[in-house]
Design an enzyme around this catalytic site. Structure first.
Site: not given
Length: 170
Positions: A67, A69, A84, A92, A101, A104, A145, A162
Site C-alpha cells: 500500500h 501510506h 493508507h 478500503h 483508498h 490501495d 505487510h 508492517r
C-alpha cells in the site's frame, strides 16, 4: 557522416519527447525492521496515474499487502507511516462497495527465494501538486505487510504487521 548526425539528433529528440511525456518521477528505498535495505521502487507520473515498479528481496514467501501510506516516515515497526493514503475519505479495498483508498494496491507476491517484483498503476494519486499528491505536507511511503490484503476489510485489508517501508522521495 550526415546520416549519422541525423540519427543522433532523432535519438536525442526522441529521448526529450519521452521525458516530457513521462512526467515527474520519484523513488523509494525499502528497509526491514532491522534497518536492512531490502529493495527499491521507482514511481513515474503517467497520463493515468502513477506507475510503481518495485523490486524487493528477503521477504517471507507468499502474498503480502502492498500500500501507499499517508506519511513519509518509516521508523520500525512502521506505524509512523500512518494509515493508507486516502485523500477522498473512502473505505478500503477493491471489493468494498464504498472503497477504495487511493493508496490501495494489489498484493505483492514473494517467491520461495524471497524476491518480489511489482508493476502497478496507482490511478488515484499523482506526483504533481494537488489533493491527491504523494508529496503533500507530510509526504508518503510504500509499505509491505506480513499477510495478504483481503481487498475488503477496512481499514487495511487484514494484512497484518508492517514488515518493510520506503519513504517516497523526489
Amino acid at each position: 557522416m550526415r546520416y549519422v548526425l541525423v540519427m543522433v539528433m532523432m535519438l536525442v529528440l526522441g529521448a526529450v519527447v519521452y521525458a516530457q511525456e513521462a512526467g515527474p518521477a520519484a523513488k523509494a528505498i525499502f528497509y526491514n525492521d532491522r534497518g536492512d535495505e531490502i529493495g527499491r521502487a521507482t514511481l513515474t507520473e503517467t497520463a493515468h496515474g502513477v506507475l510503481i515498479t518495485a523490486e524487493l528481496r528477503n521477504l517471507p514467501p507468499g502474498p503480502h499487502g502492498f500500500h501507499i501510506h499517508a506519511v513519509g516516515k518509516c521508523e520500525p515497526p512502521f506505524k509512523t507511516a500512518g494509515g493508507h493514503f486516502n485523500p477522498t475519505g473512502k473505505k478500503h479495498g477493491y471489493m468494498n462497495p464504498d472503497g477504495m483508498h487511493a493508496g490501495d494496491l494489489p498484493n505483492l507476491y514473494a517467491g520461495s527465494d524471497g524476491k518480489a517484483r511489482a508493476e502497478v498503476l496507482a490511478g488515484e494519486v499523482t506526483l504533481r501538486e494537488g489533493k491527491a499528491s504523494l508529496f503533500d505536507a507530510d509526504g508518503s511511503a510504500l509499505v509491505v505487510h506480513a499477510k495478504s490484503d483481503d481487498y475488503k476489510s477496512d481499514p487495511a485489508g487484514d494484512s497484518g504487521d508492517r514488515i518493510a517501508c520506503g519513504v517516497i522521495t523526489k
